[in-house]
Design an enzyme around this catalytic site. Structure first.
Site, short mmCIF file in Angstrom:
data_model
loop_
_atom_site.label_atom_id
_atom_site.label_comp_id
_atom_site.label_asym_id
_atom_site.label_seq_id
_atom_site.Cartn_x
_atom_site.Cartn_y
_atom_site.Cartn_z
N GLU A 1 16.48 24.68 -70.74
CA GLU A 1 15.99 24.98 -72.09
C GLU A 1 17.15 25.11 -73.07
OE1 GLU A 1 13.29 28.24 -70.57
OE2 GLU A 1 11.92 27.27 -71.96
N GLU B 1 9.73 27.06 -63.42
CA GLU B 1 9.14 28.38 -63.71
C GLU B 1 7.75 28.56 -63.12
OE1 GLU B 1 10.88 26.61 -65.88
OE2 GLU B 1 12.04 27.91 -67.22
#
Ligand code: CO8
Length: 264
Positions: free
Chosen positions: A118, A138
């Site tokens: 990210e 995730e």
């Protein structure tokens, strides 16, 4: 020039290029709260420091760029309010980095997972080494990429790639990442930093105000309709026409010499 301290990152400045390296090798450079704070302060540092023309973010060691947010910290968040606040905080940190005035390159060596990927997506350009592995795992942890990953990945590589990576947990090697527009270039690991520096130097030779306004206009193109985007482009162009840099750049071309830009 260096007047700021970081807890987990090392900052080196060479010829106007800030090289920011996370040093948590024993945890594969996972980002704990202090490391997120370091990134935020680094953003401010390069934004305000006229001596810095561009930056490279990388990870120490040969195994990982960043293997994600520190899972220990994620595990200890047990209220909805805490999780929401942390996600919001990290989104703010990365959005600020993404909109920094200076160009930022991510030099990605090894694991680039979760919050690490990210962070890389908030940089302007990603260069990967052959041993890189990019992924958003995730959902294995029962969560989702909460630092802007669902939004940036779909914009960078399209909804199909975003869903494969997030919903199916598919991870891509360096070469595969380039094929999917996730990275600009894949190089052998021992050439990663030299290549990143070469790319950055190429940008630092250009007019800094032109770079800054072009970066803003490109970033804004994702949030605006084309007509508004064209207007933003025209206004930026008009602003740049009045700068010393524009005079210097065009004169240098006509006089067959290299331009010396001052960012004015
Ligand atoms: N967090 C904390 N510690 C980590 C992390 C991590 N993300 N990744 C690795 N480590 C630690 C390991 O626990 C281990 O520590 P120790 O030696 O003390 O046990 C050390 O680093 C070395 O790791 P491994 O022994 O596991 O090394 P392997 O080579 O066997 O495996 C892997 C490497 C495959 C990368 C493996 O470590 C792994 O799967 N790591 C987790 C990857 C992951 O799930 N990342 C996503 C994390 S969640 C996230 O990023 C959410 C972002 C949202 C942000 C918004 C809220 C903060």
């Amino acid at each position: 020039m260096q007047d700021v301290e970081f807890k987990h990152f090392k900052l080196e400045v060479e010829d106007g290029i800030a090289i920011f390296t996370i040093c948590r090798e024993d945890k594969l450079n996972a980002l704990n709260p202090d490391a997120w704070d370091d990134i935020d302060r680094f953003s401010d540092y390069i934004e305000k420091n006229d001596g810095i023309k561009a930056a490279i973010i990388t990870g120490s060691g040969d195994k990982a760029f960043i293997a994600g947010a520190d899972i220990g910290g994620v595990a200890s968040m047990d209220t909805l309010a805490a999780i929401h606040r942390t996600s919001s905080d990290t989104q703010v940190v990365l959005t600020k980095l993404e909109n920094n005035r200076k160009p930022i390159v991510a030099a990605i060596n090894g694991y680039c997972l979760g919050g690490g990927f990210e962070l890389a997506m908030a940089c302007d350009i990603r260069i990967v080494s052959e041993n890189a592995l990019l992924g958003l795992p995730e959902t294995n942890l029962g969560i989702l990429p909460g630092a802007g990953g669902t939004q940036r990945l779909a914009r960078i590589a399209g909804i199909g790639v975003a869903k494969q990576m997030i919903l199916m947990g598919i991870q891509y090697t360096g070469q595969e990442a380039v094929a999917r527009n996730l990275a600009a270039m894949c190089v052998p690991q021992d050439q990663l930093m030299a290549t990143a520096k070469k790319m950055v130097v190429r940008m630092t030779r250009k007019g800094p105000l032109g770079l800054e306004f072009a970066k803003k206009a490109i970033n804004m193109s994702l949030d605006t309709d084309e007509k508004t985007g064209m207007y933003i482009e025209r206004l930026s162009f008009a602003l740049l026409l009045g700068t010393e840099d524009k005079k210097e750049g065009t004169n240098a071309f006509l006089e067959k010499r290299h331009a010396v830009f001052k960012g004015r």
